[in-house]
Scaffold this motif. Structure first.
Motif, PDB file in Angstrom:
ATOM      1  N   TRP A 117       0.959  -1.431  -0.079  1.00 26.31           N
ATOM      2  CA  TRP A 117       0.102  -0.163   0.051  1.00 26.31           C
ATOM      3  C   TRP A 117       0.823   1.170   0.070  1.00 26.31           C
ATOM      4  CZ3 TRP A 117      -2.839  -3.511  -1.354  1.00 26.31           C
ATOM      5  CH2 TRP A 117      -3.033  -4.419  -0.592  1.00 26.31           C
ATOM      6  N   GLN A 118       2.106   1.144   0.552  1.00 20.29           N
ATOM      7  CA  GLN A 118       2.929   2.278   0.539  1.00 20.29           C
ATOM      8  C   GLN A 118       3.089   2.682  -0.971  1.00 20.29           C
ATOM      9  OE1 GLN A 118       6.674   1.913   3.013  1.00 20.29           O
ATOM     10  NE2 GLN A 118       7.757   2.256   1.220  1.00 20.29           N
ATOM     11  N   VAL A 119       3.150   1.936  -1.782  1.00 19.30           N
ATOM     12  CA  VAL A 119       3.455   2.301  -3.283  1.00 19.30           C
ATOM     13  C   VAL A 119       2.406   3.364  -3.667  1.00 19.30           C
ATOM     14  CG1 VAL A 119       3.582   1.421  -5.690  1.00 19.30           C
ATOM     15  CG2 VAL A 119       4.652  -0.089  -3.784  1.00 19.30           C
ATOM     16  N   ILE A 120       1.200   3.061  -3.332  1.00 19.09           N
ATOM     17  CA  ILE A 120       0.112   3.947  -3.732  1.00 19.09           C
ATOM     18  C   ILE A 120       0.292   5.260  -3.044  1.00 19.09           C
ATOM     19  CG2 ILE A 120      -2.428   4.127  -3.599  1.00 19.09           C
ATOM     20  CD1 ILE A 120      -2.494   0.958  -3.354  1.00 19.09           C
ATOM     21  N   VAL A 121       0.693   5.147  -1.714  1.00 19.59           N
ATOM     22  CA  VAL A 121       0.916   6.478  -0.926  1.00 19.59           C
ATOM     23  C   VAL A 121       1.868   7.399  -1.429  1.00 19.59           C
ATOM     24  CG1 VAL A 121       1.526   7.488   1.183  1.00 19.59           C
ATOM     25  CG2 VAL A 121      -0.176   5.620   1.218  1.00 19.59           C
ATOM     26  N   GLU A 122       3.214   6.739  -2.178  1.00 13.47           N
ATOM     27  CA  GLU A 122       4.043   7.534  -2.568  1.00 13.47           C
ATOM     28  C   GLU A 122       3.506   8.188  -4.017  1.00 13.47           C
ATOM     29  OE1 GLU A 122       7.849   4.317  -1.571  1.00 13.47           O
ATOM     30  OE2 GLU A 122       6.972   4.455  -3.565  1.00 13.47           O
ATOM     31  N   ILE A 123       2.921   7.348  -4.908  1.00 14.09           N
ATOM     32  CA  ILE A 123       2.521   8.087  -6.200  1.00 14.09           C
ATOM     33  C   ILE A 123       1.426   9.285  -5.699  1.00 14.09           C
ATOM     34  CG2 ILE A 123       1.259   7.370  -8.155  1.00 14.09           C
ATOM     35  CD1 ILE A 123       2.526   4.673  -7.838  1.00 14.09           C
ATOM     36  N   ALA A 124       0.695   8.903  -4.942  1.00 12.88           N
ATOM     37  CA  ALA A 124      -0.449   9.944  -4.365  1.00 12.88           C
ATOM     38  C   ALA A 124       0.163  11.118  -3.650  1.00 12.88           C
ATOM     39  CB  ALA A 124      -1.490   9.362  -3.665  1.00 12.88           C
ATOM     40  N   CYS A 125       1.366  11.000  -3.134  1.00 10.11           N
ATOM     41  CA  CYS A 125       1.770  12.091  -2.251  1.00 10.11           C
ATOM     42  C   CYS A 125       3.097  12.532  -2.325  1.00 10.11           C
ATOM     43  CB  CYS A 125       1.549  11.505  -0.843  1.00 10.11           C
ATOM     44  SG  CYS A 125       0.037  11.223  -0.060  1.00 10.11           S
ATOM     45  N   ALA A 126       3.854  12.044  -3.195  1.00 15.65           N
ATOM     46  CA  ALA A 126       5.260  12.353  -3.394  1.00 15.65           C
ATOM     47  C   ALA A 126       5.555  12.779  -4.725  1.00 15.65           C
ATOM     48  CB  ALA A 126       6.430  11.057  -3.058  1.00 15.65           C
ATOM     49  N   HIS A 131       0.767  14.863 -11.859  1.00 10.37           N
ATOM     50  CA  HIS A 131       1.043  13.353 -12.261  1.00 10.37           C
ATOM     51  C   HIS A 131       0.190  12.182 -11.782  1.00 10.37           C
ATOM     52  CE1 HIS A 131       3.810   9.896 -12.793  1.00 10.37           C
ATOM     53  NE2 HIS A 131       3.584   9.458 -11.673  1.00 10.37           N
ATOM     54  N   LEU A 132      -0.421  12.552 -10.627  1.00 16.12           N
ATOM     55  CA  LEU A 132      -1.672  11.607  -9.997  1.00 16.12           C
ATOM     56  C   LEU A 132      -2.675  11.697 -11.025  1.00 16.12           C
ATOM     57  CD1 LEU A 132      -2.768   9.715  -7.873  1.00 16.12           C
ATOM     58  CD2 LEU A 132      -3.411  12.007  -6.576  1.00 16.12           C
ATOM     59  N   LEU A 133      -3.171  12.860 -11.475  1.00 16.05           N
ATOM     60  CA  LEU A 133      -4.111  12.746 -12.421  1.00 16.05           C
ATOM     61  C   LEU A 133      -4.024  11.922 -13.743  1.00 16.05           C
ATOM     62  CD1 LEU A 133      -6.863  13.918 -13.262  1.00 16.05           C
ATOM     63  CD2 LEU A 133      -5.666  15.956 -14.457  1.00 16.05           C
ATOM     64  N   ALA A 134      -2.561  12.215 -14.215  1.00 17.66           N
ATOM     65  CA  ALA A 134      -2.223  11.308 -15.282  1.00 17.66           C
ATOM     66  C   ALA A 134      -2.275   9.749 -15.082  1.00 17.66           C
ATOM     67  CB  ALA A 134      -1.003  11.659 -15.831  1.00 17.66           C
ATOM     68  N   VAL A 135      -1.695   9.401 -13.917  1.00 21.11           N
ATOM     69  CA  VAL A 135      -1.759   8.065 -13.346  1.00 21.11           C
ATOM     70  C   VAL A 135      -3.323   7.494 -13.288  1.00 21.11           C
ATOM     71  CG1 VAL A 135      -1.233   6.457 -11.579  1.00 21.11           C
ATOM     72  CG2 VAL A 135       0.291   8.182 -12.196  1.00 21.11           C
ATOM     73  N   ARG A 136      -3.964   8.094 -12.696  1.00 15.62           N
ATOM     74  CA  ARG A 136      -5.493   7.976 -12.761  1.00 15.62           C
ATOM     75  C   ARG A 136      -6.073   7.576 -14.087  1.00 15.62           C
ATOM     76  NH1 ARG A 136      -8.099  12.096  -9.051  1.00 15.62           N
ATOM     77  NH2 ARG A 136     -10.122  11.052  -9.390  1.00 15.62           N
ATOM     78  N   GLN A 137      -5.674   8.675 -15.083  1.00 10.25           N
ATOM     79  CA  GLN A 137      -6.201   8.336 -16.345  1.00 10.25           C
ATOM     80  C   GLN A 137      -5.729   7.045 -17.165  1.00 10.25           C
ATOM     81  OE1 GLN A 137      -5.012  12.090 -17.917  1.00 10.25           O
ATOM     82  NE2 GLN A 137      -7.143  12.921 -17.453  1.00 10.25           N
ATOM     83  N   ALA A 138      -4.420   6.726 -16.872  1.00  5.15           N
ATOM     84  CA  ALA A 138      -3.726   5.806 -17.287  1.00  5.15           C
ATOM     85  C   ALA A 138      -4.277   4.455 -16.606  1.00  5.15           C
ATOM     86  CB  ALA A 138      -2.144   5.881 -17.146  1.00  5.15           C
ATOM     87  N   TYR A 139      -4.571   4.386 -15.627  1.00  8.78           N
ATOM     88  CA  TYR A 139      -5.217   3.353 -15.041  1.00  8.78           C
ATOM     89  C   TYR A 139      -6.540   2.988 -15.591  1.00  8.78           C
ATOM     90  CZ  TYR A 139      -5.709   0.150 -10.900  1.00  8.78           C
ATOM     91  OH  TYR A 139      -6.039  -1.137 -10.264  1.00  8.78           O
ATOM     92  N   CYS A 140      -7.379   3.966 -15.771  1.00  8.55           N
ATOM     93  CA  CYS A 140      -8.649   3.663 -16.227  1.00  8.55           C
ATOM     94  C   CYS A 140      -8.558   2.991 -17.696  1.00  8.55           C
ATOM     95  CB  CYS A 140      -9.545   4.989 -16.358  1.00  8.55           C
ATOM     96  SG  CYS A 140     -10.051   5.430 -15.013  1.00  8.55           S
TER      97      CYS A 140
END
Length: 333
Positions: A117-126, A131-140
């Protein structure tokens, strides 16, 4: 060689055309055995936009995916690290999140536990909000559902509440701070500490909504008024998974270079090396703030990242990590 002020990645002053880089990669794949050093010479000295052009040009020239050919020609931890590096960063991080949630046994798999779960926190908070918005779009696009949906399907409360709050955020990214709000919200955080209700809605709202500059002001105000830091007081409330992950989030918001210095150190200490964490930390920060991570590492542990990597890795994997750290000099023209 050129590098940004905080990045460790070194890019040559004159970068060859993408077609020339692709030709070198193709030759590296089709000689008598794979020329791994040639692969490092090219990909290990190209920034995000240059790697994107190489991927696109490779597909156009050879009608094949560069990622696919890397998987056909390379193996082990070297393959894992260079694959992470070669992906577009938003796709890379979307895949890291998916694997952390679903544990499908892919090249990105890590050991089970809070570390996933730490991986998810890193991407959201670091990383910056964009970048988080782009990751969310890529995930979908990749997985036909949202990150929030998969978190809700695979993680129970209260961790679910924290992670959904963090990945759903789109923070203001400018240095805007209201000291009055910082003081007020510091007192709200203190109330949650005293009540031992760290998953309270207003705590999740503060941490999942405020920009990082505002949050740092809030954490500073907390320490000023209560003589201990918010993260120290979280630990006094217990050491369960939620508290551990909450502290990871705060450190990533407050001082990401310290967090990633700790990730690298923990990946190296003990019996065996946690190559997944080591690769992730170096690959994801080489173009962001690895120069600061290296300084923090020396201050914390009185040794260098480079020396510890040399002592705990070998072969092409070691060579690639040292290249991203900016210390292994190879011909890149």
């Amino acid at each position: 060689m050129m590098t940004t002020r905080m990045a460790s990645l070194k890019v040559p002053e004159v970068v060859p055309p993408p077609a020339q880089d692709c030709e070198r990669l193709r030759k590296a794949f089709h000689g008598l055995g794979t020329d791994e050093e040639a692969v490092i010479r090219v990909l290990g000295h190209r920034n995000e936009s240059q790697r994107k052009k190489i991927r696109e040009t490779y597909q156009q020239l050879y009608n094949k995916s560069l990622i696919h050919d890397l998987h056909s020609e390379l193996s082990g931890h070297f393959l894992n690290a260079i694959s992470l590096w070669t992906y577009d960063p938003s796709e890379r991080d979307a895949r890291l999140i998916n694997d952390a949630l679903k544990k499908k046994g892919s090249i990105f798999a890590a050991k089970k536990g809070v570390k996933d779960w730490q991986v998810i926190v890193e991407i959201a908070c670091a990383f910056p909000p964009q970048h988080l918005l782009a990751v969310r779009q890529a995930y979908c696009s990749l997985f036909d559902c949202s990150i929030e949906e998969d978190i809700s399907s695979h993680i129970s409360l209260p961790l679910r509440k924290l992670l959904v709050s963090l990945v759903s955020s789109y923070r203001h990214d400018k240095e805007v701070v209201d000291t009055i709000v910082a003081k007020m919200e510091a007192f709200q955080l203190r109330e949650a500490i005293e009540a031992k209700q760290l998953d309270h809605d207003y705590v999740m709202w503060i941490l999942g909504t405020r920009n990082f500059f505002q949050l740092r002001a809030t954490f500073d105000s907390y320490k000023q008024h209560f003589s201990s830091s918010f993260d120290e007081d979280i630990l006094k409330c217990g050491n369960g998974d939620f508290n551990t992950l909450l502290n990871v989030a705060i450190l990533c918001m407050n001082c990401p270079e310290k967090h990633f210095a700790q990730v690298i150190r923990k990946s190296i200490l003990g019996l065996g090396t946690d190559e997944d964490s080591l690769s992730r930390a170096i690959v994801t920060r080489a173009e962001v703030d690895m120069a600061k991570v290296k300084i923090e590492y020396v201050q914390l542990y009185k040794t260098s990242v480079e020396d510890d990597v040399k002592g705990d890795t070998s072969g092409d994997y070691e060579s690639f990590l040292l290249t991203l750290l900016g210390t292994k000099q190879v011909w890149v023209g």
